[in-house]
Design a protein around this motif. Structure first.
Motif, PDB file in Angstrom:
ATOM      1  N   ASP A  26       0.659   6.129  -6.412  1.00 35.63           N
ATOM      2  CA  ASP A  26      -0.164   5.834  -5.242  1.00 35.63           C
ATOM      3  C   ASP A  26      -0.196   4.317  -5.033  1.00 35.63           C
ATOM      4  O   ASP A  26       0.367   3.558  -5.834  1.00 35.63           O
ATOM      5  CB  ASP A  26      -1.566   6.439  -5.372  1.00 35.63           C
ATOM      6  N   ASP A  27      -0.831   3.882  -3.962  1.00 41.01           N
ATOM      7  CA  ASP A  27      -0.833   2.457  -3.616  1.00 41.01           C
ATOM      8  C   ASP A  27      -1.439   1.594  -4.719  1.00 41.01           C
ATOM      9  O   ASP A  27      -0.938   0.509  -5.022  1.00 41.01           O
ATOM     10  CB  ASP A  27      -1.575   2.214  -2.306  1.00 41.01           C
ATOM     11  N   ALA A  28      -2.518   2.052  -5.335  1.00 35.70           N
ATOM     12  CA  ALA A  28      -3.163   1.279  -6.402  1.00 35.70           C
ATOM     13  C   ALA A  28      -2.232   1.132  -7.611  1.00 35.70           C
ATOM     14  O   ALA A  28      -2.158   0.061  -8.224  1.00 35.70           O
ATOM     15  CB  ALA A  28      -4.472   1.937  -6.817  1.00 35.70           C
ATOM     16  N   GLN A  29      -1.507   2.195  -7.948  1.00 39.39           N
ATOM     17  CA  GLN A  29      -0.567   2.138  -9.072  1.00 39.39           C
ATOM     18  C   GLN A  29       0.597   1.200  -8.767  1.00 39.39           C
ATOM     19  O   GLN A  29       1.041   0.452  -9.645  1.00 39.39           O
ATOM     20  CB  GLN A  29      -0.050   3.537  -9.404  1.00 39.39           C
ATOM     21  N   ARG A  30       1.084   1.219  -7.545  1.00 38.67           N
ATOM     22  CA  ARG A  30       2.175   0.318  -7.158  1.00 38.67           C
ATOM     23  C   ARG A  30       1.718  -1.136  -7.210  1.00 38.67           C
ATOM     24  O   ARG A  30       2.445  -2.007  -7.686  1.00 38.67           O
ATOM     25  CB  ARG A  30       2.685   0.659  -5.757  1.00 38.67           C
ATOM     26  N   THR A  31       0.521  -1.386  -6.737  1.00 43.44           N
ATOM     27  CA  THR A  31      -0.026  -2.746  -6.772  1.00 43.44           C
ATOM     28  C   THR A  31      -0.205  -3.217  -8.211  1.00 43.44           C
ATOM     29  O   THR A  31       0.143  -4.353  -8.549  1.00 43.44           O
ATOM     30  CB  THR A  31      -1.359  -2.818  -6.012  1.00 43.44           C
ATOM     31  N   LEU A  32      -0.735  -2.354  -9.059  1.00 39.79           N
ATOM     32  CA  LEU A  32      -0.904  -2.694 -10.467  1.00 39.79           C
ATOM     33  C   LEU A  32       0.443  -3.008 -11.114  1.00 39.79           C
ATOM     34  O   LEU A  32       0.587  -3.994 -11.840  1.00 39.79           O
ATOM     35  CB  LEU A  32      -1.601  -1.565 -11.212  1.00 39.79           C
ATOM     36  N   TYR A  33       1.442  -2.177 -10.844  1.00 40.21           N
ATOM     37  CA  TYR A  33       2.786  -2.404 -11.383  1.00 40.21           C
ATOM     38  C   TYR A  33       3.307  -3.780 -10.963  1.00 40.21           C
ATOM     39  O   TYR A  33       3.787  -4.560 -11.793  1.00 40.21           O
ATOM     40  CB  TYR A  33       3.746  -1.310 -10.897  1.00 40.21           C
ATOM     41  N   LYS A  34       3.215  -4.076  -9.677  1.00 39.44           N
ATOM     42  CA  LYS A  34       3.701  -5.365  -9.170  1.00 39.44           C
ATOM     43  C   LYS A  34       2.970  -6.519  -9.840  1.00 39.44           C
ATOM     44  O   LYS A  34       3.596  -7.491 -10.287  1.00 39.44           O
ATOM     45  CB  LYS A  34       3.538  -5.441  -7.654  1.00 39.44           C
ATOM     46  N   ASP A  35       1.641  -6.427  -9.922  1.00 40.56           N
ATOM     47  CA  ASP A  35       0.855  -7.496 -10.538  1.00 40.56           C
ATOM     48  C   ASP A  35       1.232  -7.707 -12.003  1.00 40.56           C
ATOM     49  O   ASP A  35       1.404  -8.835 -12.455  1.00 40.56           O
ATOM     50  CB  ASP A  35      -0.639  -7.190 -10.432  1.00 40.56           C
ATOM     51  N   VAL A  36       1.371  -6.611 -12.741  1.00 43.38           N
ATOM     52  CA  VAL A  36       1.698  -6.705 -14.173  1.00 43.38           C
ATOM     53  C   VAL A  36       3.105  -7.260 -14.378  1.00 43.38           C
ATOM     54  O   VAL A  36       3.323  -8.125 -15.232  1.00 43.38           O
ATOM     55  CB  VAL A  36       1.519  -5.336 -14.869  1.00 43.38           C
ATOM     56  N   MET A  37       4.063  -6.782 -13.604  1.00 40.01           N
ATOM     57  CA  MET A  37       5.442  -7.267 -13.768  1.00 40.01           C
ATOM     58  C   MET A  37       5.549  -8.754 -13.418  1.00 40.01           C
ATOM     59  O   MET A  37       6.213  -9.515 -14.143  1.00 40.01           O
ATOM     60  CB  MET A  37       6.394  -6.444 -12.898  1.00 40.01           C
ATOM     61  N   LEU A  38       4.902  -9.170 -12.340  1.00 38.84           N
ATOM     62  CA  LEU A  38       4.954 -10.589 -11.952  1.00 38.84           C
ATOM     63  C   LEU A  38       4.253 -11.464 -12.991  1.00 38.84           C
ATOM     64  O   LEU A  38       4.740 -12.552 -13.333  1.00 38.84           O
ATOM     65  CB  LEU A  38       4.351 -10.788 -10.563  1.00 38.84           C
ATOM     66  N   ILE A  57      12.098  -8.892 -10.097  1.00 42.30           N
ATOM     67  CA  ILE A  57      11.095  -9.907  -9.768  1.00 42.30           C
ATOM     68  C   ILE A  57      11.372 -10.478  -8.382  1.00 42.30           C
ATOM     69  O   ILE A  57      10.444 -10.664  -7.587  1.00 42.30           O
ATOM     70  CB  ILE A  57      11.056 -11.007 -10.842  1.00 42.30           C
ATOM     71  N   VAL A  58      12.623 -10.733  -8.078  1.00 43.50           N
ATOM     72  CA  VAL A  58      12.979 -11.224  -6.746  1.00 43.50           C
ATOM     73  C   VAL A  58      12.505 -10.226  -5.694  1.00 43.50           C
ATOM     74  O   VAL A  58      11.891 -10.603  -4.687  1.00 43.50           O
ATOM     75  CB  VAL A  58      14.496 -11.468  -6.631  1.00 43.50           C
ATOM     76  N   LYS A  59      12.749  -8.941  -5.932  1.00 39.57           N
ATOM     77  CA  LYS A  59      12.334  -7.908  -4.988  1.00 39.57           C
ATOM     78  C   LYS A  59      10.824  -7.847  -4.853  1.00 39.57           C
ATOM     79  O   LYS A  59      10.294  -7.751  -3.745  1.00 39.57           O
ATOM     80  CB  LYS A  59      12.892  -6.557  -5.407  1.00 39.57           C
ATOM     81  N   LEU A  60      10.114  -7.903  -5.967  1.00 45.46           N
ATOM     82  CA  LEU A  60       8.654  -7.837  -5.915  1.00 45.46           C
ATOM     83  C   LEU A  60       8.067  -9.044  -5.193  1.00 45.46           C
ATOM     84  O   LEU A  60       7.094  -8.911  -4.446  1.00 45.46           O
ATOM     85  CB  LEU A  60       8.072  -7.715  -7.321  1.00 45.46           C
ATOM     86  N   GLU A  61       8.651 -10.209  -5.398  1.00 45.42           N
ATOM     87  CA  GLU A  61       8.177 -11.411  -4.709  1.00 45.42           C
ATOM     88  C   GLU A  61       8.391 -11.317  -3.201  1.00 45.42           C
ATOM     89  O   GLU A  61       7.670 -11.947  -2.434  1.00 45.42           O
ATOM     90  CB  GLU A  61       8.872 -12.654  -5.263  1.00 45.42           C
ATOM     91  N   GLN A  62       9.366 -10.536  -2.789  1.00 43.21           N
ATOM     92  CA  GLN A  62       9.655 -10.356  -1.366  1.00 43.21           C
ATOM     93  C   GLN A  62       8.964  -9.108  -0.799  1.00 43.21           C
ATOM     94  O   GLN A  62       9.240  -8.694   0.318  1.00 43.21           O
ATOM     95  CB  GLN A  62      11.174 -10.238  -1.152  1.00 43.21           C
ATOM     96  N   ASP A  63       8.070  -8.511  -1.585  1.00 43.74           N
ATOM     97  CA  ASP A  63       7.381  -7.270  -1.210  1.00 43.74           C
ATOM     98  C   ASP A  63       8.350  -6.136  -0.906  1.00 43.74           C
ATOM     99  O   ASP A  63       8.082  -5.266  -0.080  1.00 43.74           O
ATOM    100  CB  ASP A  63       6.433  -7.483  -0.025  1.00 43.74           C
ATOM    101  N   ALA A  64       9.497  -6.144  -1.587  1.00 45.59           N
ATOM    102  CA  ALA A  64      10.478  -5.062  -1.452  1.00 45.59           C
ATOM    103  C   ALA A  64      10.239  -4.043  -2.559  1.00 45.59           C
ATOM    104  O   ALA A  64       9.544  -4.309  -3.537  1.00 45.59           O
ATOM    105  CB  ALA A  64      11.896  -5.626  -1.541  1.00 45.59           C
TER     106      ALA A  64
END
Length: 79
Positions: A26-38, A57-64
């Motif tokens: 879900d959206d909260a899990q995706r956000t948590l994943y992005k935050d933790v990986m970054l 990381i490049v993809k996450l920084e670009q919101d991809a």
């Protein structure tokens, strides 16, 4: 047993999702994943453990989306 401490790479601690797994988050899990990986990448980079920036990381920084497959699997391709 080898008890020596070695260097930790980003790939040692990174979590990778398949397209199917990413769709189940879900959206909260995706956000948590992005935050933790970054944050993980940032911490390792500050210690000098990351020489090149991983593609995820490049993809996450670009919101991809973070997976490497461009199209969802099992799609019929011509030919």
């Amino acid at each position: 047993m080898d008890t020596s401490l070695g260097l930790v790479s980003f790939e040692d601690v990174a979590v990778h999702f398949t397209w199917e797994e990413w769709q189940d988050l879900d959206d909260a899990q995706r956000t948590l994943y992005k935050d933790v990986m970054l944050e993980t990448y940032s911490s390792l980079a500050s210690l000098g453990h990351c020489i090149t920036k991983p593609e995820v990381i490049v993809k996450l920084e670009q919101d991809a989306e973070p997976w490497t497959v461009e199209a969802p699997p099992n799609q019929n391709l011509p030919g």
